[in-house]
Design a protein around this motif. Sequence first.
Motif, PDB file in Angstrom:
ATOM      1  N   THR A  56     -11.979  77.387  38.737  1.00  0.00           N
ATOM      2  CA  THR A  56     -11.007  77.654  39.792  1.00  0.00           C
ATOM      3  C   THR A  56      -9.662  78.010  39.177  1.00  0.00           C
ATOM      4  O   THR A  56      -9.220  77.353  38.229  1.00  0.00           O
ATOM      5  CB  THR A  56     -10.831  76.418  40.700  1.00  0.00           C
ATOM      6  OG1 THR A  56     -12.109  76.011  41.195  1.00  0.00           O
ATOM      7  CG2 THR A  56      -9.900  76.713  41.859  1.00  0.00           C
ATOM      8  N   ARG A  57      -9.027  79.040  39.719  1.00  0.00           N
ATOM      9  CA  ARG A  57      -7.660  79.363  39.307  1.00  0.00           C
ATOM     10  C   ARG A  57      -6.700  78.746  40.323  1.00  0.00           C
ATOM     11  O   ARG A  57      -6.875  78.905  41.536  1.00  0.00           O
ATOM     12  CB  ARG A  57      -7.453  80.874  39.229  1.00  0.00           C
ATOM     13  CG  ARG A  57      -6.054  81.267  38.749  1.00  0.00           C
ATOM     14  CD  ARG A  57      -5.980  82.720  38.352  1.00  0.00           C
ATOM     15  NE  ARG A  57      -4.630  83.088  37.902  1.00  0.00           N
ATOM     16  CZ  ARG A  57      -4.353  84.087  37.079  1.00  0.00           C
ATOM     17  NH1 ARG A  57      -5.334  84.830  36.599  1.00  0.00           N
ATOM     18  NH2 ARG A  57      -3.116  84.340  36.722  1.00  0.00           N
ATOM     19  N   ARG A  58      -5.685  78.049  39.828  1.00  0.00           N
ATOM     20  CA  ARG A  58      -4.752  77.364  40.719  1.00  0.00           C
ATOM     21  C   ARG A  58      -3.396  77.225  40.034  1.00  0.00           C
ATOM     22  O   ARG A  58      -3.246  77.522  38.837  1.00  0.00           O
ATOM     23  CB  ARG A  58      -5.291  75.975  41.094  1.00  0.00           C
ATOM     24  CG  ARG A  58      -5.547  75.070  39.908  1.00  0.00           C
ATOM     25  CD  ARG A  58      -5.796  73.645  40.336  1.00  0.00           C
ATOM     26  NE  ARG A  58      -6.176  72.772  39.248  1.00  0.00           N
ATOM     27  CZ  ARG A  58      -5.333  72.266  38.349  1.00  0.00           C
ATOM     28  NH1 ARG A  58      -4.031  72.565  38.404  1.00  0.00           N
ATOM     29  NH2 ARG A  58      -5.764  71.459  37.393  1.00  0.00           N
ATOM     30  N   ALA A  59      -2.414  76.747  40.796  1.00  0.00           N
ATOM     31  CA  ALA A  59      -1.093  76.498  40.240  1.00  0.00           C
ATOM     32  C   ALA A  59      -1.147  75.295  39.307  1.00  0.00           C
ATOM     33  O   ALA A  59      -1.882  74.328  39.551  1.00  0.00           O
ATOM     34  CB  ALA A  59      -0.094  76.244  41.363  1.00  0.00           C
ATOM     35  N   ALA A  60      -0.376  75.364  38.237  1.00  0.00           N
ATOM     36  CA  ALA A  60      -0.302  74.243  37.300  1.00  0.00           C
ATOM     37  C   ALA A  60       0.463  73.088  37.933  1.00  0.00           C
ATOM     38  O   ALA A  60       1.385  73.294  38.732  1.00  0.00           O
ATOM     39  CB  ALA A  60       0.379  74.681  36.011  1.00  0.00           C
ATOM     40  N   THR A  61       0.082  71.872  37.567  1.00  0.00           N
ATOM     41  CA  THR A  61       0.789  70.685  38.025  1.00  0.00           C
ATOM     42  C   THR A  61       1.797  70.259  36.959  1.00  0.00           C
ATOM     43  O   THR A  61       1.779  70.738  35.827  1.00  0.00           O
ATOM     44  CB  THR A  61      -0.198  69.539  38.282  1.00  0.00           C
ATOM     45  OG1 THR A  61      -0.782  69.138  37.017  1.00  0.00           O
ATOM     46  CG2 THR A  61      -1.323  69.982  39.221  1.00  0.00           C
ATOM     47  N   THR A  62       2.647  69.319  37.331  1.00  0.00           N
ATOM     48  CA  THR A  62       3.623  68.822  36.354  1.00  0.00           C
ATOM     49  C   THR A  62       2.925  68.141  35.186  1.00  0.00           C
ATOM     50  O   THR A  62       3.434  68.154  34.065  1.00  0.00           O
ATOM     51  CB  THR A  62       4.591  67.835  37.022  1.00  0.00           C
ATOM     52  OG1 THR A  62       3.839  66.792  37.668  1.00  0.00           O
ATOM     53  CG2 THR A  62       5.444  68.541  38.068  1.00  0.00           C
ATOM     54  N   ALA A  63       1.751  67.551  35.426  1.00  0.00           N
ATOM     55  CA  ALA A  63       1.005  66.900  34.353  1.00  0.00           C
ATOM     56  C   ALA A  63       0.461  67.906  33.344  1.00  0.00           C
ATOM     57  O   ALA A  63       0.046  67.519  32.252  1.00  0.00           O
ATOM     58  CB  ALA A  63      -0.135  66.072  34.932  1.00  0.00           C
ATOM     59  N   GLU A  64       0.459  69.183  33.717  1.00  0.00           N
ATOM     60  CA  GLU A  64      -0.071  70.232  32.838  1.00  0.00           C
ATOM     61  C   GLU A  64       1.037  71.085  32.229  1.00  0.00           C
ATOM     62  O   GLU A  64       0.803  72.195  31.760  1.00  0.00           O
ATOM     63  CB  GLU A  64      -1.039  71.119  33.632  1.00  0.00           C
ATOM     64  CG  GLU A  64      -2.286  70.351  34.076  1.00  0.00           C
ATOM     65  CD  GLU A  64      -2.998  70.970  35.266  1.00  0.00           C
ATOM     66  OE1 GLU A  64      -4.143  70.570  35.518  1.00  0.00           O
ATOM     67  OE2 GLU A  64      -2.402  71.843  35.936  1.00  0.00           O
ATOM     68  N   ALA A  65       2.259  70.541  32.203  1.00  0.00           N
ATOM     69  CA  ALA A  65       3.414  71.284  31.688  1.00  0.00           C
ATOM     70  C   ALA A  65       3.224  71.697  30.236  1.00  0.00           C
ATOM     71  O   ALA A  65       3.784  72.715  29.798  1.00  0.00           O
ATOM     72  CB  ALA A  65       4.677  70.443  31.833  1.00  0.00           C
ATOM     73  N   ALA A  66       2.447  70.942  29.468  1.00  0.00           N
ATOM     74  CA  ALA A  66       2.247  71.263  28.050  1.00  0.00           C
ATOM     75  C   ALA A  66       1.576  72.618  27.855  1.00  0.00           C
ATOM     76  O   ALA A  66       1.707  73.228  26.787  1.00  0.00           O
ATOM     77  CB  ALA A  66       1.416  70.174  27.382  1.00  0.00           C
ATOM     78  N   LEU A  67       0.878  73.118  28.877  1.00  0.00           N
ATOM     79  CA  LEU A  67       0.220  74.422  28.769  1.00  0.00           C
ATOM     80  C   LEU A  67       1.207  75.576  28.943  1.00  0.00           C
ATOM     81  O   LEU A  67       0.866  76.732  28.667  1.00  0.00           O
ATOM     82  CB  LEU A  67      -0.909  74.538  29.795  1.00  0.00           C
ATOM     83  CG  LEU A  67      -2.108  73.611  29.578  1.00  0.00           C
ATOM     84  CD1 LEU A  67      -3.069  73.710  30.751  1.00  0.00           C
ATOM     85  CD2 LEU A  67      -2.826  73.935  28.275  1.00  0.00           C
ATOM     86  N   ASP A  68       2.405  75.270  29.431  1.00  0.00           N
ATOM     87  CA  ASP A  68       3.483  76.256  29.536  1.00  0.00           C
ATOM     88  C   ASP A  68       3.033  77.488  30.324  1.00  0.00           C
ATOM     89  O   ASP A  68       3.185  78.632  29.875  1.00  0.00           O
ATOM     90  CB  ASP A  68       3.971  76.665  28.141  1.00  0.00           C
ATOM     91  CG  ASP A  68       5.282  77.444  28.186  1.00  0.00           C
ATOM     92  OD1 ASP A  68       6.037  77.269  29.156  1.00  0.00           O
ATOM     93  OD2 ASP A  68       5.543  78.233  27.254  1.00  0.00           O
TER      94      ASP A  68
END
Length: 230
Positions: free
Chosen positions: A102-114
């Motif tokens: 699934t493609r979706r918006a990044a969450t704050t917990a996934e900030a490391a992926l930039d």
Amino acid sequence: MQAEPLYQRILSDLTGRIARGELSPGQMLPSETVIGAEYGASQGTARKALSLLEARGILERRQGRGTFVAVSTDESALFHFFRLRDAQGDLVTPILERQSVTRRAATTAEAALDAGEVYEIDRLRRIGGRLAAREIVTVAAPRFPGLGERETPANALYPFYQRAYGVAILTASETLAPAVSTAGQAGLDVAAGAPLLVIRRTAADVAGVVTELRNCTYAMDGLSYAVDLR
């Protein structure tokens, strides 16, 4: 400011070229003499840089043939990044049962992926004949264009990243936490109250860029987690 050692400059430059895809998996590098001449260094200095890259798993030397950019295989990825063992201490092989992308918006917990958007890969896998593993994997969508339309491999994602996108996973850090299952836990074949292991992994490429976040839940009946320390 002290100048960067020449071997370190060679090491950093080659790492960058591999990370950018200028040197592809399986490609043979020039000889130590040629590399040394390219950087105005001795053969010994070039050898030191190549040896350090080999020790990090970025390069591999093949006897009588030369030095090559390392290629990730299903077997090497399983050996390096999968740590579950059965009661006899043997490595267990997880078998993919089903997955969704699934493609979706990044969450704050996934900030490391930039990245503003991510691909989430939700995988259920069998271990020893039962559904014993669920993995939620996220990667930056811009770095893996069209991932949702591609057919991903049955088991190991890291060789797929390298083959399809030229992205080589080199390091990973994990945190482990015990848990207890509830009825129907994450689609796994476990009874309520069974022991679980939750592993959160952050994986980086050869340039040290965070490339993947992975949350794994494993049913641990008859299994153990083994780590070799050196």
